[in-house]
Design a protein around this motif. Structure first.
Motif, mmCIF file in Angstrom:
data_model
loop_
_atom_site.group_PDB
_atom_site.id
_atom_site.type_symbol
_atom_site.label_atom_id
_atom_site.label_comp_id
_atom_site.label_asym_id
_atom_site.label_seq_id
_atom_site.Cartn_x
_atom_site.Cartn_y
_atom_site.Cartn_z
ATOM 1 N N ALA A 62 0.839 -1.202 0.000
ATOM 2 C CA ALA A 62 0.000 0.000 0.000
ATOM 3 C C ALA A 62 0.875 1.252 0.000
ATOM 4 N N VAL A 63 0.434 2.257 -0.745
ATOM 5 C CA VAL A 63 1.147 3.533 -0.810
ATOM 6 C C VAL A 63 0.304 4.575 -0.077
ATOM 7 N N GLY A 64 0.885 5.186 0.941
ATOM 8 C CA GLY A 64 0.162 6.163 1.743
ATOM 9 C C GLY A 64 0.903 7.490 1.799
ATOM 10 N N ALA A 65 0.185 8.524 2.190
ATOM 11 C CA ALA A 65 0.760 9.862 2.283
ATOM 12 C C ALA A 65 1.227 10.133 3.712
ATOM 13 N N ALA A 66 2.468 10.569 3.834
ATOM 14 C CA ALA A 66 2.998 10.931 5.150
ATOM 15 C C ALA A 66 2.364 12.245 5.608
ATOM 16 N N ARG A 67 2.375 12.461 6.908
ATOM 17 C CA ARG A 67 1.797 13.695 7.448
ATOM 18 C C ARG A 67 2.351 13.958 8.838
ATOM 19 N N GLN A 68 2.063 15.173 9.345
ATOM 20 C CA GLN A 68 2.413 15.495 10.714
ATOM 21 C C GLN A 68 1.431 14.825 11.671
ATOM 22 N N ALA A 69 1.846 14.700 12.930
ATOM 23 C CA ALA A 69 1.020 14.059 13.955
ATOM 24 C C ALA A 69 -0.264 14.840 14.197
ATOM 25 N N ASP A 70 -1.263 14.142 14.746
ATOM 26 C CA ASP A 70 -2.573 14.748 14.986
ATOM 27 C C ASP A 70 -2.485 16.004 15.845
ATOM 28 N N PHE A 71 -1.536 16.038 16.776
ATOM 29 C CA PHE A 71 -1.421 17.186 17.687
ATOM 30 C C PHE A 71 -1.216 18.472 16.902
ATOM 31 N N TYR A 72 -0.404 18.394 15.831
ATOM 32 C CA TYR A 72 -0.133 19.560 14.997
ATOM 33 C C TYR A 72 -1.061 19.634 13.802
ATOM 34 N N ASN A 73 -1.712 18.535 13.521
ATOM 35 C CA ASN A 73 -2.437 18.401 12.264
ATOM 36 C C ASN A 73 -3.736 17.625 12.492
ATOM 37 N N PRO A 74 -4.677 18.197 13.249
ATOM 38 C CA PRO A 74 -5.898 17.457 13.588
ATOM 39 C C PRO A 74 -6.753 17.082 12.372
ATOM 40 N N GLU A 75 -6.586 17.791 11.260
ATOM 41 C CA GLU A 75 -7.353 17.475 10.047
ATOM 42 C C GLU A 75 -6.683 16.371 9.230
ATOM 43 N N ARG A 76 -5.509 15.935 9.685
ATOM 44 C CA ARG A 76 -4.774 14.846 9.048
ATOM 45 C C ARG A 76 -4.462 15.132 7.577
ATOM 46 N N LYS A 77 -4.119 16.383 7.306
ATOM 47 C CA LYS A 77 -3.698 16.748 5.960
ATOM 48 C C LYS A 77 -2.379 16.055 5.634
#
Length: 235
Positions: A143-158
């Protein structure tokens, strides 16, 4: 003649014989029709006392990604269900953005990660992508997924605009499901991903010897070619 066109576009089918009467399998009665999907299209033509018919097979050429590495090449199918991530990945690949970037993070029996122009894990193209998290898109092997910042900094999970990871655990990583956007999977050459996952790394999960994405290329295949050449059926 049988024909094909690149997905996202369309093609004009012309029965010729101006002034004749036409009947297409779509129900159209015009000399030409425009189609935007796979299929067999027949047309019946009558001009005076002369009659004729023909069938045209139309195939869509689907966009896939080929990743070249020193460990072998692998190919990625990008989900149409995640259009923002798909379009972004295709655009960056077409621009050569990923060429010569590193897989800067390799975690044995977990994931390999790359796409950071800085090679540090903190870089990107300068933008994020809205989350496209779909319950049915699982973190299976490849599976290929998109990396992101943690929920604490990025609650919208962009998602980070360019960093991505590939699941290198043959058993998958279901614990990641619904937490990150999965936007594709490796449909050919998974052995190369597995080989990269075995390289020696330092305490920060960075390969001791750099592992490069040498080049990313957009390749076109019809549905039949994908099945015949790679035993892959479009989901």
């Amino acid at each position: 003649n049988d024909t094909s066109f690149v997905e996202g576009g369309s093609i004009l089918l012309d029965a010729e014989n101006p002034g004749a009467n036409y009947l297409w399998s779509t129900g159209a009665t015009t000399q030409t029709i425009t189609v935007d999907a796979d299929g067999k299209y027949w047309v019946s033509v009558q001009l005076g006392e002369s009659k004729g018919s023909d069938t045209i097979t139309v195939q869509v050429q689907y966009k896939t990604i080929r990743v070249e590495t020193d460990f072998g090449d692998f190919r990625i199918w990008l989900y149409h269900e995640t259009p923002l991530h798909r379009s972004n990945f295709l655009t960056l690949a077409d621009q050569g953005f990923y060429d010569s970037l590193l897989f800067h993070r390799v975690v044995y029996d977990f994931v390999i990660q790359g796409g950071d122009p800085e090679g540090t894990g903190y870089g990107g193209p300068g933008y994020e992508i809205p989350a496209e998290i779909i319950d049915t898109m699982h973190h299976r092997y490849g599976a290929v997924g998109a990396a992101r910042q943690a929920d604490f900094y990025n609650p919208e999970r962009k998602s980070n605009g360019s960093q991505f990871y590939i699941v290198s655990d043959p058993d998958g990583q279901s614990n990641l499901d619904t937490l990150y956007t999965v936007f594709g999977f490796v449909f050919s050459g998974i052995h190369a991903v597995f080989s990269i996952s075995q390289v020696e790394v330092d305490d920060n999960d960075r390969p001791v010897n750099d592992v490069f994405m040498k080049k990313l290329t957009i390749e076109l295949f019809t549905r039949k070619e994908l099945k015949d050449d790679f035993s892959f059926v479009i989901p």
